[in-house]
Design a protein around this motif. Structure first.
Motif, PDB file in Angstrom:
ATOM      1  N   ALA A 428      33.785  -7.510  18.337  1.00 23.89           N
ATOM      2  CA  ALA A 428      32.729  -8.378  17.809  1.00 23.89           C
ATOM      3  C   ALA A 428      31.741  -7.570  16.983  1.00 23.89           C
ATOM      4  O   ALA A 428      31.693  -6.350  17.054  1.00 23.89           O
ATOM      5  N   SER A 429      30.935  -8.268  16.180  1.00 26.14           N
ATOM      6  CA  SER A 429      29.918  -7.636  15.345  1.00 26.14           C
ATOM      7  C   SER A 429      28.626  -8.417  15.448  1.00 26.14           C
ATOM      8  O   SER A 429      28.621  -9.605  15.782  1.00 26.14           O
ATOM      9  N   THR A 432      23.073 -12.047  14.235  1.00 27.55           N
ATOM     10  CA  THR A 432      21.710 -12.483  13.926  1.00 27.55           C
ATOM     11  C   THR A 432      20.834 -11.370  13.369  1.00 27.55           C
ATOM     12  O   THR A 432      19.923 -11.636  12.590  1.00 27.55           O
ATOM     13  N   ASP A 433      21.075 -10.122  13.776  1.00 25.36           N
ATOM     14  CA  ASP A 433      20.210  -9.021  13.331  1.00 25.36           C
ATOM     15  C   ASP A 433      21.069  -7.826  12.959  1.00 25.36           C
ATOM     16  O   ASP A 433      21.460  -7.036  13.822  1.00 25.36           O
ATOM     17  N   PRO A 434      21.367  -7.637  11.685  1.00 25.37           N
ATOM     18  CA  PRO A 434      22.234  -6.522  11.272  1.00 25.37           C
ATOM     19  C   PRO A 434      21.611  -5.160  11.511  1.00 25.37           C
ATOM     20  O   PRO A 434      22.296  -4.151  11.486  1.00 25.37           O
ATOM     21  N   ASP A 435      20.274  -5.112  11.726  1.00 32.39           N
ATOM     22  CA  ASP A 435      19.625  -3.833  11.981  1.00 32.39           C
ATOM     23  C   ASP A 435      19.839  -3.364  13.414  1.00 32.39           C
ATOM     24  O   ASP A 435      19.516  -2.228  13.751  1.00 32.39           O
ATOM     25  N   LYS A 436      20.348  -4.221  14.276  1.00 37.47           N
ATOM     26  CA  LYS A 436      20.610  -3.862  15.660  1.00 37.47           C
ATOM     27  C   LYS A 436      22.085  -4.100  15.957  1.00 37.47           C
ATOM     28  O   LYS A 436      22.488  -5.209  16.304  1.00 37.47           O
ATOM     29  N   ALA A 437      22.883  -3.060  15.807  1.00 39.48           N
ATOM     30  CA  ALA A 437      24.303  -3.150  16.121  1.00 39.48           C
ATOM     31  C   ALA A 437      24.473  -3.426  17.612  1.00 39.48           C
ATOM     32  O   ALA A 437      23.602  -3.117  18.426  1.00 39.48           O
ATOM     33  N   GLY A 442      19.005  -3.533  23.596  1.00 40.74           N
ATOM     34  CA  GLY A 442      18.119  -4.518  23.003  1.00 40.74           C
ATOM     35  C   GLY A 442      18.757  -5.336  21.906  1.00 40.74           C
ATOM     36  O   GLY A 442      18.081  -6.150  21.274  1.00 40.74           O
ATOM     37  N   SER A 443      20.049  -5.163  21.638  1.00 35.33           N
ATOM     38  CA  SER A 443      20.731  -5.968  20.619  1.00 35.33           C
ATOM     39  C   SER A 443      21.051  -7.342  21.192  1.00 35.33           C
ATOM     40  O   SER A 443      20.788  -7.636  22.363  1.00 35.33           O
ATOM     41  N   GLU A 444      21.661  -8.178  20.373  1.00 33.77           N
ATOM     42  CA  GLU A 444      21.994  -9.526  20.828  1.00 33.77           C
ATOM     43  C   GLU A 444      23.057  -9.515  21.925  1.00 33.77           C
ATOM     44  O   GLU A 444      23.274 -10.534  22.592  1.00 33.77           O
ATOM     45  N   ALA A 445      23.710  -8.353  22.144  1.00 31.09           N
ATOM     46  CA  ALA A 445      24.673  -8.256  23.242  1.00 31.09           C
ATOM     47  C   ALA A 445      23.982  -8.187  24.595  1.00 31.09           C
ATOM     48  O   ALA A 445      24.609  -8.429  25.630  1.00 31.09           O
ATOM     49  N   ASP A 446      22.705  -7.840  24.613  1.00 32.50           N
ATOM     50  CA  ASP A 446      21.932  -7.834  25.853  1.00 32.50           C
ATOM     51  C   ASP A 446      21.481  -9.255  26.162  1.00 32.50           C
ATOM     52  O   ASP A 446      20.852  -9.919  25.337  1.00 32.50           O
ATOM     53  N   THR A 447      21.776  -9.702  27.352  1.00 30.84           N
ATOM     54  CA  THR A 447      21.304 -11.004  27.805  1.00 30.84           C
ATOM     55  C   THR A 447      20.609 -10.817  29.141  1.00 30.84           C
ATOM     56  O   THR A 447      20.952  -9.909  29.908  1.00 30.84           O
ATOM     57  N   GLY A 448      19.645 -11.667  29.428  1.00 34.44           N
ATOM     58  CA  GLY A 448      18.911 -11.548  30.678  1.00 34.44           C
ATOM     59  C   GLY A 448      18.196 -10.218  30.761  1.00 34.44           C
ATOM     60  O   GLY A 448      17.404  -9.848  29.896  1.00 34.44           O
ATOM     61  N   SER A 449      18.503  -9.441  31.803  1.00 38.13           N
ATOM     62  CA  SER A 449      17.870  -8.132  31.984  1.00 38.13           C
ATOM     63  C   SER A 449      18.600  -7.031  31.239  1.00 38.13           C
ATOM     64  O   SER A 449      18.240  -5.860  31.368  1.00 38.13           O
ATOM     65  N   THR A 657      29.195  -5.495   9.973  1.00 39.33           N
ATOM     66  CA  THR A 657      30.481  -5.267   9.307  1.00 39.33           C
ATOM     67  C   THR A 657      31.424  -4.371  10.100  1.00 39.33           C
ATOM     68  O   THR A 657      32.541  -4.126   9.660  1.00 39.33           O
ATOM     69  N   ASN A 658      30.991  -3.872  11.261  1.00 36.70           N
ATOM     70  CA  ASN A 658      31.827  -2.949  12.029  1.00 36.70           C
ATOM     71  C   ASN A 658      32.050  -3.480  13.437  1.00 36.70           C
ATOM     72  O   ASN A 658      31.090  -3.818  14.132  1.00 36.70           O
ATOM     73  N   PRO A 659      33.290  -3.540  13.904  1.00 33.25           N
ATOM     74  CA  PRO A 659      33.572  -4.105  15.232  1.00 33.25           C
ATOM     75  C   PRO A 659      33.101  -3.192  16.355  1.00 33.25           C
ATOM     76  O   PRO A 659      33.021  -1.971  16.197  1.00 33.25           O
ATOM     77  N   TYR A 660      32.785  -3.798  17.465  1.00 37.80           N
ATOM     78  CA  TYR A 660      32.316  -3.081  18.646  1.00 37.80           C
ATOM     79  C   TYR A 660      33.521  -2.572  19.432  1.00 37.80           C
ATOM     80  O   TYR A 660      34.400  -3.345  19.814  1.00 37.80           O
ATOM     81  N   VAL A 661      33.582  -1.257  19.657  1.00 37.67           N
ATOM     82  CA  VAL A 661      34.678  -0.649  20.414  1.00 37.67           C
ATOM     83  C   VAL A 661      34.068   0.095  21.585  1.00 37.67           C
ATOM     84  O   VAL A 661      33.155   0.901  21.413  1.00 37.67           O
ATOM     85  N   GLN A 662      34.565  -0.156  22.801  1.00 38.67           N
ATOM     86  CA  GLN A 662      33.970   0.425  23.991  1.00 38.67           C
ATOM     87  C   GLN A 662      34.939   1.370  24.701  1.00 38.67           C
ATOM     88  O   GLN A 662      36.156   1.210  24.640  1.00 38.67           O
TER      89      GLN A 662
END
Length: 687
Positions: A428-429, A432-437, A442-449, A657-662
Motif C-alpha cells: 500500500a501507499s 491522504t498525506d504524501p509527506d508522511k509515508a 504518525g502516518s495514516e497507517a497509525d490508528t487509535g494509539s 508512489t512507493n509501496p510499503y514493504v515490511q
C-alpha cells in the motif's frame, strides 16, 4: 537463491501478549535466606564462535580491548569484564522470562526529513541572542523577509568560501529582488557587500540539483546554490517556548547525522568553539568545490546562531510555534511516543515491591525519574541477587585491529522494520498525506494509539564468521571500508577483537533464588538448556548462543556457554552444616520451563529457536539493504556491494508512489526466506 536478495541483520522477538497475575511481585529480599531458596556459585565456560570485539570500559583508548593482569600470565591479557557479561545475560533473560524493557526510552519519537517545498510565509530567519539552561532560545531578533543570494556573490563580498559561514553579516545592494519558485531571490547583478544588518544561513546541498537544464538547449549547466539572508529587526524579543515545541525540535534533531556523529565521537570533556565545529558545505556538483560553512545540528542552540522560527509576536515577546535549522528540515513522527506503543506492563519497573522476573533477579533502578518527599529526592532501587566475575581467558590471545564501516545509532523510525507487521498494508501507499509515508510514525497507517513496536531487537547469530559479508569483504584488507568511505567519515570507527574460538571462564555467584529463578539464570547463560526441549527429535541438535560486545550487526560477538553448578547451599546446609540440597541443572531448568505461561512458551518455540540458533539465517546474506547484489561465490567480496542502498528505504516507504514493504516477523520467517533488494536507478551505484 537469487543474487538480488539479503537478510536484514536484526529481527524482533515479540513481547508476551499478556502476563499472569503475580508477574510483578515483591522480591525475596536480602535479609535472610529463606527455606525454599538457594545460594551458590556457577562455573561458566564461554566460547567465542565469531571474533569477539569489546571496547575499553575503563579510561584510555576507547578502541582498545580491555586488558588486565591475572595470575598465571606474565603480561596483561584480554578479558571480558563482569559488567559486560551481566548486561548481555540480563538482556537475554528479559527475553526468555518476559521481563520488562529495562533499556528503553519511553519518550522516544522519531523525526523525518521534510519533502522539498517552500515553507509558509510565517517562517522567519532569526538570530539567537540568549539561551536557557536547556540550550533553548530565550531571546532573539527576528529577520524581515528572507531573500536568497547566490553563494558566488557572497564569496565575492566576504572574501572567499572560507569566510562564508552561517551568521555572517552582509548588505544586499542589488535593486533587483525577484520571485522564483515561491521565494524571493537576489537578482543580477548580484551585488553584496560585507557587514550590515542582514545575516546569512548556510545549509547543506543535499536537496539541491547538481545540474540544471540549459535554456539554450545545450549541455546542462551546474546547479545554483543559494543561501538564505534576512535583515534583522532592531528589537530583541523575549521568547515564549512551549515545552512541546522544544521537544519537537529535539525529536527532529536527534535523527540528524550531525548528532549521530557527535555522539559516536570521542568525548574530550571540553566544548569546542563554533569555528571548530563548523561543517563544510560543498556544491552538489563536486567540480565547484567548497560553498561555505554551516553550524552543526545539536540539541542545544547557541548565542549567535541563525535559525528559522515560526513566530507569533506579542509586544516585546514572541511565542514560537516551531524551530528549524534549514528550510527543508525535519518533522516529528506523530504524537504517540515509544512508551505508548508497547503494553503498559512492559515498561521498566519502578516500584521495588512490584518487580518483573528479571528485575527480581538482577535488580532494578527507577529509570524514569525520582520521587520527592518533603523536598528531598528519593530514588527507588533494588539490589540484585546475582554477581558476575570477570571472564578470564584460557590463554593469552592476540588482538586484531578492526576498521569498521559506518555504524550509526539504531533507527526505530524505520517503520518497515520496527513497527508491527500488518498484512493489509503490504504494497500500500500513502493517500491522504504524501509527506508522511506509511513507514512513518504518525502516518495514516497509525490508528487509535498507533502501531505497536514489534518487540525486543535481536541480531542473527554467527557460527561461521568467514561467510558473513563483512568478513568476506574485509578479506581484501582490514582497512578496506575506511578506504571505501574515506577516513574523514565520522561514523567510521576502530576497535580490537580476539579471534573466533577464544575461550574464557567466569564464576557467577547467586543468593536467595528459588528453583524457578535459578533455572531462568541458567537458561540465560546457556539458552540451549531451554530451547533443546523444542528441537525436532530427528535432527542433529543445533547450537544456541547469545551476543556479546560490539559489532553484532557485522557478525562479531556470537558466544556459547557451558554452565555448571559448583556450589549450592540452603539455609540449613549453610548455617547448620546439613547436607547440601539436591538440585541439578536439569531440574532447575525444568522448574523454569514449567513456570511459564502458554504465551511465553510460544515465543520460545516459534521465535527463539530461530533467533538464538547459530547460522539459522543464511549466513552469507545477512547484511543491511546493499547497494549491489551480494555475490555468493566471490571471495573476497567487493566492498562496493555493501554500501547502503538508500534507494531501498525510499522505495519501500509507503509514500504516495512507493509501496510499503515490511520485515517478516521472526515467527513467520523461514531459514530460506530473504528480502528482495529494490534495484538501484542508473547512476546510483548499479552494476
Amino acid at each position: 537463491m537469487n543474487d538480488d536478495q539479503f537478510v536484514n541483520p536484526y529481527t524482533f522477538v515479540q513481547l508476551p501478549k499478556d502476563v499472569s497475575p503475580g508477574w510483578r511481585s515483591a522480591p525475596a529480599g536480602h535479609g535472610r535466606l529463606r527455606p525454599d531458596r538457594f545460594s551458590g556459585v556457577l562455573d561458566v565456560a564461554l566460547t567465542a564462535r565469531s571474533p569477539l570485539m569489546l571496547r575499553n570500559v575503563y579510561d584510555g583508548d576507547d578502541a582498545a580491548f580491555p586488558l588486565r593482569r591475572f595470575p598465571g600470565f606474565e603480561e596483561p591479557v584480554p578479558f571480558v569484564p563482569g559488567s559486560s557479561l551481566a548486561g548481555a545475560v540480563r538482556s537475554l533473560h528479559e527475553t526468555l522470562a518476559g521481563g520488562c524493557l529495562r533499556v528503553f526510552n519511553a519518550d522516544f519519537r522519531p523525526g523525518y526529513r521534510d519533502q522539498a517545498r517552500v515553507r509558509t510565509d510565517s517562517w522567519r530567519l532569526a538570530l539567537v541572542e540568549k539561551v536557557d539552561e536547556r540550550g533553548a532560545p530565550s531571546r532573539l531578533r527576528l529577520c524581515r523577509e528572507t531573500v536568497w543570494a547566490e553563494y558566488t556573490a557572497l564569496h565575492k563580498a566576504l572574501g572567499g568560501a572560507s569566510k562564508l559561514r552561517s551568521g555572517a553579516r552582509v548588505t544586499l545592494l542589488s535593486g533587483s529582488i525577484q520571485s522564483s519558485l515561491g521565494r524571493l531571490e537576489l537578482g543580477e547583478p548580484f551585488e553584496v557587500k560585507e557587514g550590515g544588518e542582514s545575516v546569512v544561513l548556510v545549509t547543506d546541498s543535499g536537496a539541491r540539483h547538481s545540474t540544471r537544464k540549459n535554456p539554450d538547449g545545450g549541455r546542462n549547466v551546474p546547479g545554483r546554490h543559494f543561501c538564505a539572508t534576512g535583515e534583522l529587526d532592531p528589537d530583541s524579543l523575549e521568547v515564549v517556548l512551549p515545552d512541546e515545541v522544544w521537544q519537537e525540535y529535539l525529536d527532529a534533531v536527534d535523527g540528524t547525522r550531525d548528532v549521530q556523529e557527535w555522539r559516536q565521537g570521542p568525548s574530550t570533556g571540553a566544548s569546542s568553539s563554533p569555528e571548530d565545529e563548523a561543517v563544510q558545505v560543498f556544491h552538489k556538483d563536486e567540480r565547484l568545490g567548497l560553498v561555505g560553512y554551516r553550524d552543526p545540528a545539536r540539541r542545544e542552540l547557541r548565542p549567535g546562531q541563525v535559525v528559522l522560527v515560526d513566530p507569533e509576536r506579542a509586544g516585546q515577546s514572541v511565542r514560537l510555534r516551531g524551530i528549524s535549522l534549514s528550510t527543508i528540515w525535519r518533522h516529528p513522527g506523530g504524537r504517540t511516543r515509544a512508551g505508548e506503543r508497547v503494553h503498559t506492563y512492559a515498561r521498566a519497573c519502578r516500584d521495588p515491591q512490584e518487580l518483573c522476573p528479571s528485575c527480581r533477579l538482577f535488580g532494578s533502578v527507577d529509570a524514569e525519574g525520582a520521587d520527592t518527599d518533603g523536598g528531598g529526592a528519593r530514588q527507588k532501587a533494588y539490589r540484585g541477587h546475582v554477581r558476575f566475575g570477570d571472564a578470564v581467558p584460557a590463554e593469552s590471545y592476540g588482538l586484531e585491529p578492526e576498521f569498521l564501516p559506518p555504524m550509526g545509532t539504531p533507527k526505530p523510525g524505520a517503520g518497515q522494520f520496527y513497527l508491527t507487521r500488518d498484512g493489509g498494508l503490504e504494497g500500500a501507499s500513502a493517500v491522504t498525506d504524501p509527506d508522511k509515508a506509511l513507514r512513518e510514525w504518525g502516518s495514516e497507517a497509525d490508528t487509535g494509539s498507533g502501531r505497536r513496536l514489534r518487540g525486543r531487537k535481536h541480531y542473527w547469530l554467527t557460527g561461521q564468521a568467514d561467510k558473513r559479508p563483512y568478513f568476506r569483504a574485509r578479506g581484501a584488507g582490514r582497512e578496506v571500508f575506511h578506504d571505501l568511505y574515506g577516513s574523514e567519515n565520522k561514523l567510521l570507527s576502530k576497535a580490537q577483537s580476539v579471534p573466533e574460538g577464544a575461550r574464557f571462564t567466569a564464576e557467577v555467584r547467586f543468593e536467595n533464588l528459588d528453583a524457578v529463578a535459578l533455572g531462568g539464570l541458567l537458561c540465560a547463560l546457556d539458552p540451549g538448556l531451554l530451547l533443546h526441549h523444542f528441537d525436532r527429535k530427528d535432527e542433529e541438535r543445533p547450537r544456541y548462543g547469545w551476543a556479546l560486545g560490539g559489532g553484532r550487526p557485522l557478525g562479531f560477538g556470537t558466544c556459547t556457554a557451558e554452565v555448571d553448578i559448583r556450589e549450592l547451599d540452603s539455609a540449613e546446609s549453610r548455617y547448620l552444616g546439613t547436607e547440601a540440597p539436591i538440585l541439578d541443572v536439569d531440574k532447575a531448568v525444568a522448574a523454569f520451563r514449567k513456570s511459564a505461561g502458554d504465551d511465553l512458551r510460544d515465543v520460545w518455540k516459534r521465535q527463539l529457536t530461530k533467533v538464538l540458533r547459530l547460522d539459522w539465517a543464511p549466513t552469507d546474506r545477512v547484511w543491511y539493504p546493499p547497494a549491489q547484489p551480494i555475490s555468493e561465490e566471490s571471495r573476497p567480496l567487493n566492498p562496493e556491494a555493501l554500501k547502503a542502498s538508500f534507494t531501498f528505504w525510499k522505495e519501500t516507504s509507503g509514500s504516495r508512489t512507493n509501496p510499503y514493504v515490511q520485515l517478516p516477523s521472526s515467527a513467520a520467517q523461514r531459514s530460506d526466506m530473504t528480502m528482495n533488494v529494490i534495484p538501484q536507478k542508473k547512476g546510483k551505484g548499479a552494476k
